[in-house]
Design a protein around this motif. Structure first.
Motif, PDB file in Angstrom:
ATOM      1  N   VAL A 124       0.803  -1.052  -0.027  1.00 21.95           N
ATOM      2  CA  VAL A 124       0.068  -0.110   0.048  1.00 21.95           C
ATOM      3  C   VAL A 124       0.794   1.281   0.021  1.00 21.95           C
ATOM      4  O   VAL A 124       1.953   1.264   0.900  1.00 21.95           O
ATOM      5  N   ALA A 125       0.513   2.135  -0.666  1.00 26.51           N
ATOM      6  CA  ALA A 125       1.253   3.550  -0.806  1.00 26.51           C
ATOM      7  C   ALA A 125       0.171   4.424  -0.720  1.00 26.51           C
ATOM      8  O   ALA A 125      -0.867   4.173  -1.289  1.00 26.51           O
ATOM      9  N   ALA A 126       0.840   5.810  -0.389  1.00 26.61           N
ATOM     10  CA  ALA A 126      -0.183   7.025  -0.365  1.00 26.61           C
ATOM     11  C   ALA A 126      -0.556   7.135  -1.807  1.00 26.61           C
ATOM     12  O   ALA A 126      -0.111   6.990  -2.803  1.00 26.61           O
ATOM     13  N   GLY A 127      -1.566   8.117  -1.900  1.00 28.11           N
ATOM     14  CA  GLY A 127      -1.786   8.549  -3.176  1.00 28.11           C
ATOM     15  C   GLY A 127      -0.662   9.265  -4.000  1.00 28.11           C
ATOM     16  O   GLY A 127       0.175   9.747  -3.162  1.00 28.11           O
ATOM     17  N   LYS A 128      -1.112   9.694  -5.187  1.00 29.50           N
ATOM     18  CA  LYS A 128       0.031  10.354  -5.683  1.00 29.50           C
ATOM     19  C   LYS A 128       0.705  11.662  -5.252  1.00 29.50           C
ATOM     20  O   LYS A 128      -0.267  12.399  -4.475  1.00 29.50           O
ATOM     21  N   PRO A 129       1.738  11.686  -4.883  1.00 23.96           N
ATOM     22  CA  PRO A 129       2.599  12.753  -4.105  1.00 23.96           C
ATOM     23  C   PRO A 129       2.209  14.233  -4.731  1.00 23.96           C
ATOM     24  O   PRO A 129       2.101  14.269  -6.022  1.00 23.96           O
ATOM     25  N   GLU A 130       1.823  14.972  -3.901  1.00 27.27           N
ATOM     26  CA  GLU A 130       1.708  16.457  -4.255  1.00 27.27           C
ATOM     27  C   GLU A 130       2.709  17.346  -3.344  1.00 27.27           C
ATOM     28  O   GLU A 130       2.722  17.346  -1.974  1.00 27.27           O
ATOM     29  N   SER A 131       3.551  18.344  -4.255  1.00 25.73           N
ATOM     30  CA  SER A 131       4.320  19.338  -3.439  1.00 25.73           C
ATOM     31  C   SER A 131       3.629  20.507  -3.029  1.00 25.73           C
ATOM     32  O   SER A 131       2.739  20.804  -3.789  1.00 25.73           O
ATOM     33  N   LEU A 132       4.010  20.884  -1.734  1.00 23.15           N
ATOM     34  CA  LEU A 132       3.561  22.285  -1.266  1.00 23.15           C
ATOM     35  C   LEU A 132       4.471  23.275  -1.086  1.00 23.15           C
ATOM     36  O   LEU A 132       5.621  22.676  -0.780  1.00 23.15           O
ATOM     37  N   SER A 133       4.100  24.553  -1.359  1.00 22.78           N
ATOM     38  CA  SER A 133       5.199  25.542  -0.945  1.00 22.78           C
ATOM     39  C   SER A 133       4.561  27.071  -0.682  1.00 22.78           C
ATOM     40  O   SER A 133       3.448  27.072  -0.638  1.00 22.78           O
ATOM     41  N   PHE A 134       5.501  27.903  -0.188  1.00 20.78           N
ATOM     42  CA  PHE A 134       5.096  29.189  -0.154  1.00 20.78           C
ATOM     43  C   PHE A 134       5.124  29.937  -1.320  1.00 20.78           C
ATOM     44  O   PHE A 134       6.050  29.932  -2.133  1.00 20.78           O
ATOM     45  N   ALA A 135       4.369  31.091  -1.385  1.00 25.20           N
ATOM     46  CA  ALA A 135       4.424  32.039  -2.746  1.00 25.20           C
ATOM     47  C   ALA A 135       5.436  32.823  -2.659  1.00 25.20           C
ATOM     48  O   ALA A 135       5.944  33.522  -3.645  1.00 25.20           O
ATOM     49  N   GLN A 136       5.888  33.166  -1.493  1.00 20.38           N
ATOM     50  CA  GLN A 136       6.986  34.053  -1.013  1.00 20.38           C
ATOM     51  C   GLN A 136       8.201  33.599  -0.670  1.00 20.38           C
ATOM     52  O   GLN A 136       8.270  32.357  -0.152  1.00 20.38           O
ATOM     53  N   ALA A 137       9.315  34.225  -0.762  1.00 18.89           N
ATOM     54  CA  ALA A 137      10.698  33.872  -0.319  1.00 18.89           C
ATOM     55  C   ALA A 137      10.635  34.147   0.921  1.00 18.89           C
ATOM     56  O   ALA A 137       9.910  35.150   1.641  1.00 18.89           O
ATOM     57  N   GLY A 138      11.508  33.444   1.651  1.00 14.84           N
ATOM     58  CA  GLY A 138      11.549  33.768   3.358  1.00 14.84           C
ATOM     59  C   GLY A 138      12.498  32.556   4.083  1.00 14.84           C
ATOM     60  O   GLY A 138      13.127  31.663   3.348  1.00 14.84           O
ATOM     61  N   GLN A 139      12.363  32.667   5.211  1.00 15.74           N
ATOM     62  CA  GLN A 139      13.110  31.479   6.288  1.00 15.74           C
ATOM     63  C   GLN A 139      12.059  30.982   7.184  1.00 15.74           C
ATOM     64  O   GLN A 139      10.994  31.294   7.436  1.00 15.74           O
ATOM     65  N   LEU A 140      12.314  29.645   6.893  1.00 23.64           N
ATOM     66  CA  LEU A 140      11.352  28.470   7.535  1.00 23.64           C
ATOM     67  C   LEU A 140      11.749  28.781   9.233  1.00 23.64           C
ATOM     68  O   LEU A 140      12.830  28.339   9.692  1.00 23.64           O
ATOM     69  N   LEU A 141      10.714  28.996   9.596  1.00 20.44           N
ATOM     70  CA  LEU A 141      10.809  28.965  11.259  1.00 20.44           C
ATOM     71  C   LEU A 141      10.441  27.906  11.902  1.00 20.44           C
ATOM     72  O   LEU A 141      10.876  27.779  12.951  1.00 20.44           O
ATOM     73  N   ARG A 142       9.442  27.193  11.548  1.00 21.81           N
ATOM     74  CA  ARG A 142       8.829  25.955  12.113  1.00 21.81           C
ATOM     75  C   ARG A 142       8.611  25.078  11.202  1.00 21.81           C
ATOM     76  O   ARG A 142       7.808  25.174  10.163  1.00 21.81           O
ATOM     77  N   GLN A 156      14.142  23.098   9.091  1.00 21.70           N
ATOM     78  CA  GLN A 156      13.670  24.089   9.581  1.00 21.70           C
ATOM     79  C   GLN A 156      15.045  25.274   9.671  1.00 21.70           C
ATOM     80  O   GLN A 156      15.953  24.586  10.162  1.00 21.70           O
ATOM     81  N   GLY A 157      14.880  26.196   9.599  1.00 23.00           N
ATOM     82  CA  GLY A 157      15.811  27.219   9.669  1.00 23.00           C
ATOM     83  C   GLY A 157      16.352  27.647   8.271  1.00 23.00           C
ATOM     84  O   GLY A 157      16.967  28.594   8.146  1.00 23.00           O
ATOM     85  N   GLU A 158      16.082  27.008   7.157  1.00 23.74           N
ATOM     86  CA  GLU A 158      16.760  27.057   5.888  1.00 23.74           C
ATOM     87  C   GLU A 158      15.747  28.431   5.305  1.00 23.74           C
ATOM     88  O   GLU A 158      14.813  28.566   5.450  1.00 23.74           O
ATOM     89  N   ARG A 159      16.550  29.023   4.354  1.00 22.29           N
ATOM     90  CA  ARG A 159      15.760  30.351   3.723  1.00 22.29           C
ATOM     91  C   ARG A 159      15.432  29.415   2.173  1.00 22.29           C
ATOM     92  O   ARG A 159      16.141  28.621   1.573  1.00 22.29           O
ATOM     93  N   VAL A 160      14.365  29.688   1.786  1.00 22.93           N
ATOM     94  CA  VAL A 160      13.648  28.997   0.669  1.00 22.93           C
ATOM     95  C   VAL A 160      13.167  30.026  -0.372  1.00 22.93           C
ATOM     96  O   VAL A 160      12.765  31.448   0.002  1.00 22.93           O
ATOM     97  N   GLN A 161      13.265  29.895  -1.605  1.00 22.96           N
ATOM     98  CA  GLN A 161      12.865  30.755  -2.672  1.00 22.96           C
ATOM     99  C   GLN A 161      11.202  30.527  -2.664  1.00 22.96           C
ATOM    100  O   GLN A 161      10.658  29.578  -2.343  1.00 22.96           O
ATOM    101  N   ALA A 162      10.739  31.624  -3.538  1.00 23.37           N
ATOM    102  CA  ALA A 162       9.208  31.687  -3.664  1.00 23.37           C
ATOM    103  C   ALA A 162       9.049  30.325  -4.620  1.00 23.37           C
ATOM    104  O   ALA A 162       9.619  30.003  -5.740  1.00 23.37           O
ATOM    105  N   GLY A 163       8.089  29.555  -4.417  1.00 26.36           N
ATOM    106  CA  GLY A 163       7.475  28.471  -5.127  1.00 26.36           C
ATOM    107  C   GLY A 163       8.648  27.264  -4.778  1.00 26.36           C
ATOM    108  O   GLY A 163       8.213  26.250  -5.409  1.00 26.36           O
ATOM    109  N   ALA A 164       9.565  27.241  -3.754  1.00 30.97           N
ATOM    110  CA  ALA A 164      10.178  25.899  -3.606  1.00 30.97           C
ATOM    111  C   ALA A 164       9.466  24.947  -2.827  1.00 30.97           C
ATOM    112  O   ALA A 164       8.683  25.095  -1.868  1.00 30.97           O
ATOM    113  N   ALA A 165       9.656  23.790  -3.325  1.00 32.31           N
ATOM    114  CA  ALA A 165       8.926  22.706  -2.544  1.00 32.31           C
ATOM    115  C   ALA A 165       9.161  22.671  -0.853  1.00 32.31           C
ATOM    116  O   ALA A 165      10.345  22.476  -0.689  1.00 32.31           O
TER     117      ALA A 165
END
Length: 359
Positions: free
Chosen positions: A67-85, A188-197
């Motif tokens: 058994v596997a989960a459904g087709k994987p979907e990636s989620l992201s933030f629309a803006q750049a920033g730092q992952l606080l949690r 956690q703590g990384e800086r990500v670009q807008a739209g990055a998974a």
């Protein structure tokens, strides 16, 4: 007188003894009869038989999967920033609306939002001033139209910055559906670009089964074929669903081809991702002779069975088309009116005399 009687008795005893020797001795009729009966028993075998039938049988391919989960979907933030949690680990189950991550917006995004907001305020004031000048006939209608267009452009820019999260100092990412975390490409703590998974989710309300197929098997299969899936989990009932997809590549890790079966929604709440499954794929139907499993034997020449004709065993070569735990579906030159041997058939040879017992 006594001597004469004694002589007669001795002679009579000799005659009786000779007669008994002739009848019961090694070459006597009784011994010949026993030998004949013994010879008859030695050349025939008491067997058990069963009838044969012709039927349309499903040809199944037995495979394993999980058994596997459904087709994987990636989620992201629309803006750049730092992952606080990021309160997640791979394999964790999450519910709809549950927090996945929080992001501190990038200072540049906040600055762009403030600039867009200021531009809207300036355009509103400029439009009002031109409308007042138009009332005093100190401005033209075209100047008012230009000011109105400038306001619309500024408002559109502000809306775009708002959607990018520039107006929020901290943004939240929440689960849009019940799921299991299949991957965490960031920490956690990384800086990500807008739209990055940020996180990858697999739906748990739409589970699927990944089947491991031999490459030769996969060529016989196609999407839409029905599959009966039996979970190797206590209390889980069998599930029937069609093949959704067969991948056209060999997995380099296990040298198998993956077949995908989407399970019916809402009917698998007790299944856990990773549960092992046994599956039977119906690859078509064939007309075949149905015989008990124990009727079919194998040797160097291949599969065969024995039918009984006129008290003798007749060997018939067969080819197995399908099987289950009780029966074989076979193809061969069988006679519908002749029974097949199911017990002591391993003692037989073609043409050997048999004595039948029914099954």
């Amino acid at each position: 007188m006594n001597t004469r009687h004694i002589g007669i008795g001795v002679a009579l005893a000799a005659v009786i003894g000779a007669a008994a020797w002739w009848h019961f001795g090694p070459a006597g009729p009784a011994q010949q009869q026993d030998a004949a009966q013994q010879g008859k028993d030695d050349t025939s075998v008491l067997v058990q038989t069963a009838s044969v039938t012709r039927s349309s049988l499903a040809q199944t391919v037995s495979v394993f999967g999980e058994v596997a989960a459904g087709k994987p979907e990636s989620l992201s933030f629309a803006q750049a920033g730092q992952l606080l949690r990021v309160p997640l680990v791979a394999g964790q189950q999450v519910r709809r609306g549950e927090l996945l991550a929080t992001l501190g917006s990038d200072p540049t995004a906040q600055s762009n939002y403030e600039q867009a907001s200021n531009a809207v305020g300036f355009a509103q004031r400029e439009l009002k001033r031109n409308e007042e000048l138009l009332g005093l006939q100190l401005a033209t209608a075209s100047q008012v139209d230009a000011a109105r267009k400038q306001l619309r452009d500024a408002q559109a820019s502000l809306e775009a910055q708002r959607r990018l999260g520039g107006g929020q100092g901290i943004s939240r990412l929440e689960a849009p559906f019940d799921a299991v975390v299949t991957a965490l490409p960031v920490a956690q703590g990384e800086r990500v670009q807008a739209g990055a998974a940020v996180v990858q989710l697999g739906r748990t309300d739409r589970l699927r089964v990944l089947l491991s197929l031999e490459p030769a098997q996969s060529a016989r299969l196609a999407p839409g074929m029905p599959v009966k899936i039996t979970p190797q989990q206590d209390g889980a009932p069998p599930i029937t669903a069609p093949i959704t997809e067969i991948q056209h590549m060999v997995d380099p890790k296990n040298q198998m081809v993956t077949g995908i079966v989407d399970l019916p929604a809402g009917k698998t709440p007790q299944l856990l991702v990773g549960t092992r499954m046994q599956a039977a794929i119906e690859a078509g139907r064939h007309e075949a002779w149905v015989v008990p499993r124990q009727a079919v034997l194998n040797d160097d020449a291949g599969a065969f069975l024995y039918q009984v004709a006129n008290g003798h065993a007749r060997r018939v070569a067969v080819r197995t088309l399908t099987e289950n735990d009780k029966q074989y579906g076979v193809e061969g030159q069988l006679a519908a009116n002749l029974p097949v041997v199911v017990l002591r058939n391993y003692e037989l040879k073609d043409g050997m005399a048999v004595r039948m017992g029914s099954r």
